[in-house]
Enzyme design. Structure first.
Site, PDB file in Angstrom:
ATOM      1  N   ARG A  52     -16.378 -80.706  -8.202  1.00  0.00           N
ATOM      2  CA  ARG A  52     -17.463 -80.208  -7.988  1.00  0.00           C
ATOM      3  C   ARG A  52     -18.616 -81.130  -7.179  1.00  0.00           C
ATOM      4  NH1 ARG A  52     -20.147 -83.612  -9.810  1.00  0.00           N
ATOM      5  NH2 ARG A  52     -21.333 -81.755 -10.337  1.00  0.00           N
ATOM      6  N   GLY A  53     -19.292 -80.658  -6.703  1.00  0.00           N
ATOM      7  CA  GLY A  53     -20.654 -81.415  -6.017  1.00  0.00           C
ATOM      8  C   GLY A  53     -20.010 -81.676  -5.047  1.00  0.00           C
ATOM      9  N   ALA A  54     -21.637 -81.384  -4.268  1.00  0.00           N
ATOM     10  CA  ALA A  54     -21.650 -81.045  -2.554  1.00  0.00           C
ATOM     11  C   ALA A  54     -20.605 -81.675  -1.641  1.00  0.00           C
ATOM     12  CB  ALA A  54     -22.686 -80.970  -2.091  1.00  0.00           C
ATOM     13  N   ARG A  95     -16.444 -71.790  -2.545  1.00  0.00           N
ATOM     14  CA  ARG A  95     -17.303 -72.173  -3.261  1.00  0.00           C
ATOM     15  C   ARG A  95     -18.374 -71.573  -2.491  1.00  0.00           C
ATOM     16  NH1 ARG A  95     -19.110 -76.050  -7.873  1.00  0.00           N
ATOM     17  NH2 ARG A  95     -20.271 -73.737  -8.390  1.00  0.00           N
ATOM     18  N   GLN A 200     -22.608 -80.487 -16.737  1.00  0.00           N
ATOM     19  CA  GLN A 200     -22.407 -81.855 -16.056  1.00  0.00           C
ATOM     20  C   GLN A 200     -23.025 -82.923 -16.496  1.00  0.00           C
ATOM     21  OE1 GLN A 200     -23.352 -78.576 -15.138  1.00  0.00           O
ATOM     22  NE2 GLN A 200     -21.697 -77.886 -12.632  1.00  0.00           N
ATOM     23  N   ASP A 241     -27.288 -79.114  -2.941  1.00  0.00           N
ATOM     24  CA  ASP A 241     -26.072 -78.850  -2.925  1.00  0.00           C
ATOM     25  C   ASP A 241     -26.801 -78.519  -1.123  1.00  0.00           C
ATOM     26  OD1 ASP A 241     -25.797 -78.262  -5.457  1.00  0.00           O
ATOM     27  OD2 ASP A 241     -23.800 -77.821  -4.415  1.00  0.00           O
ATOM     28  N   ASN A 251     -30.185 -76.227  -5.846  1.00  0.00           N
ATOM     29  CA  ASN A 251     -29.526 -77.530  -6.023  1.00  0.00           C
ATOM     30  C   ASN A 251     -29.010 -77.241  -7.608  1.00  0.00           C
ATOM     31  OD1 ASN A 251     -28.045 -80.243  -6.361  1.00  0.00           O
ATOM     32  ND2 ASN A 251     -29.694 -80.643  -7.815  1.00  0.00           N
ATOM     33  N   LYS A 252     -28.569 -78.070  -8.940  1.00  0.00           N
ATOM     34  CA  LYS A 252     -27.604 -76.843  -9.878  1.00  0.00           C
ATOM     35  C   LYS A 252     -29.010 -76.260 -10.595  1.00  0.00           C
ATOM     36  CE  LYS A 252     -24.880 -77.424 -11.314  1.00  0.00           C
ATOM     37  NZ  LYS A 252     -23.825 -75.931 -11.379  1.00  0.00           N
TER      38      LYS A 252
HETATM   39  O1  MRU Z   1     -22.120 -76.788  -9.541  1.00  0.00           O
HETATM   40  P1  MRU Z   1     -21.788 -77.992  -9.511  1.00  0.00           P
HETATM   41  O2  MRU Z   1     -21.232 -79.346 -10.302  1.00  0.00           O
HETATM   42  O3  MRU Z   1     -20.907 -78.413  -8.148  1.00  0.00           O
HETATM   43  O4  MRU Z   1     -23.277 -78.721  -8.957  1.00  0.00           O
HETATM   44  C1  MRU Z   1     -23.502 -79.816  -8.542  1.00  0.00           C
HETATM   45  C2  MRU Z   1     -24.456 -79.808  -7.749  1.00  0.00           C
HETATM   46  O5  MRU Z   1     -25.860 -79.238  -7.939  1.00  0.00           O
HETATM   47  C3  MRU Z   1     -25.530 -81.033  -6.899  1.00  0.00           C
HETATM   48  O6  MRU Z   1     -26.454 -81.976  -7.836  1.00  0.00           O
HETATM   49  C4  MRU Z   1     -25.255 -81.491  -6.337  1.00  0.00           C
HETATM   50  O7  MRU Z   1     -23.433 -80.686  -5.734  1.00  0.00           O
HETATM   51  C5  MRU Z   1     -25.051 -82.401  -4.975  1.00  0.00           C
HETATM   52  S1  MRU Z   1     -23.721 -83.255  -6.019  1.00  0.00           S
HETATM   53  C6  MRU Z   1     -24.248 -85.101  -4.998  1.00  0.00           C
END
Ligand code: MRU
Length: 354
Positions: A52-54, A95, A200, A241, A251-252
């Site tokens: 996970r993470g963009a 996703r 996370q 994201d 973002n999250k």
């Molecule tokens: O649901 P996730 O864990 O994929 O969410 C991730 C985030 O919100 C991160 O902050 C974002 O993807 C940036 S990662 C460099």
């Protein structure tokens, strides 16, 4: 590039016949690398948050498409590209919010734009996926260099979710300045929100910063205001994201809360993200698709039910912070401030030819 002497964990590696992936669902109990052998494994790993993470999602999907295409039996280029497009759409649907996923997959399709043969296409796809990962590592370092200039010695910085090394090729976005500070013996303290519902911040950010010996303190999300006040937090930095043309940033979930708090306490609120996270097809943040995930992420903790049977649940995985609450957006090109609509347009102007 000089390699740091401390551990900066990596989450995904191309192994020619499979993809090696750090299973982020198992952290911090185990740092286990699993094998993704086919496109279904890749789709499932992204959907279930094993990765996970963009940027990391984009890199893994790119490797997944290249791996799958390397085994296509089609020998006619038209049929090959038709199947490639179908699998690109399949992976893009794993996703919805992080635009880096479709960005990376589109880059792979483009790498086959002028190919004459299936073999050439297979080679291009692998090269492009490896290139995306290499570029992301360099980009994250540059983001870290720009972001570090925003902080002073002994600053206490708050973050949420995990925008770290394992969410990217390496170093991360919002966490990159902390790795660079470590390299330079520049003292900073990080406060990490645990990031309900799937933790996370607690499971991943605390783990990876501790691996590198970065000074990190964990708090629950509900402690943010008290911590900003009593621990004298000097700035907040998060990842992204998807960033719309006007600077509104998805973002999250919980990021928007922090931006409002930063505003209330008059401390800066920064977003750190690569150019691959901007979506110029989105005029404003309201257009960004927001993923809603399984109710069980809220009703259960580590498999144990913590809510009454049948309770109604709303579980958006992301929120959108309006541009006016963002002090600056840090990209590999520097720090943007002010009128984001204008600044973002300038950022994407084609380089003048010499
Ligand atoms: O649901 P996730 O864990 O994929 O969410 C991730 C985030 O919100 C991160 O902050 C974002 O993807 C940036 S990662 C460099």
């Amino acid at each position: 590039m000089l390699q740091p002497s401390f551990i900066v964990p990596r989450s995904v590696e191309w192994k020619d016949t499979y993809i090696s992936l750090l299973d982020q669902q198992k952290l911090p109990a185990a740092a286990e690398y699993i094998r993704l052998n086919n496109i279904k494994d890749v789709w499932e790993a992204i959907q279930s948050l094993k990765v996970r993470g963009a940027p990391a999602i984009g890199i893994t999907a790119a490797f997944g498409l290249a791996l799958s295409a390397s085994r296509y039996s089609e020998t006619e280029i038209g049929l090959f590209l038709k199947r490639l497009k179908k699998e690109q759409e399949y992976l893009a649907g794993s996703r919805p919010t992080a635009v880096n996923l479709s960005w990376a997959l589109n880059r792979l399709l483009k790498s086959c734009g002028n190919v004459q043969s299936v073999n050439e296409a297979k080679t291009n796809l692998i090269h492009e996926a490896i290139q995306i990962q290499a570029e992301d590592e360099e980009t994250c370092r540059q983001i870290g260099e720009h972001a570090l200039k925003l902080f002073s010695k002994n600053d206490r910085i708050l973050t949420i979710c995990n925008a770290g090394s394992i969410a990217t090729a390496r170093y991360g976005t919002a966490l990159a300045p902390f790795y660079l500070a470590k390299e330079q013996n520049f003292p900073l303290q990080v406060f990490a929100c645990e990031t309900r519902p799937v933790l996370q911040g607690s499971r991943l950010t605390a783990w990876e910063l501790m691996q590198a010996g970065v000074d990190v303190t964990l708090i629950t999300d509900s402690m943010a205001a008290f911590t900003i006040k009593n621990k004298k937090i000097s700035a907040i930095i998060t990842g992204a994201d998807r960033i719309a043309k006007n600077g509104d940033t998805a973002n999250k979930i919980g990021t928007y809360n922090l931006a409002i708090l930063a505003n209330a306490f008059s401390i800066p609120f920064y977003i750190a993200a690569p150019l691959s996270t901007f979506d110029l097809n989105m005029e404003v943040g309201e257009q960004i698709p927001i993923e809603e995930r399984d109710a069980k992420e809220i009703t259960h903790i580590a498999g144990t039910q913590v809510s009454p049977d049948g309770v109604q649940v709303f579980n958006p995985a992301f929120d959108v912070t309006p541009a006016e609450l963002i002090t600056g957006i840090v990209t590999e090109k520097g720090v943007m401030r002010g009128n984001y609509s204008v600044k973002i347009e300038e950022l994407f102007l084609p380089e003048p030819s010499v």
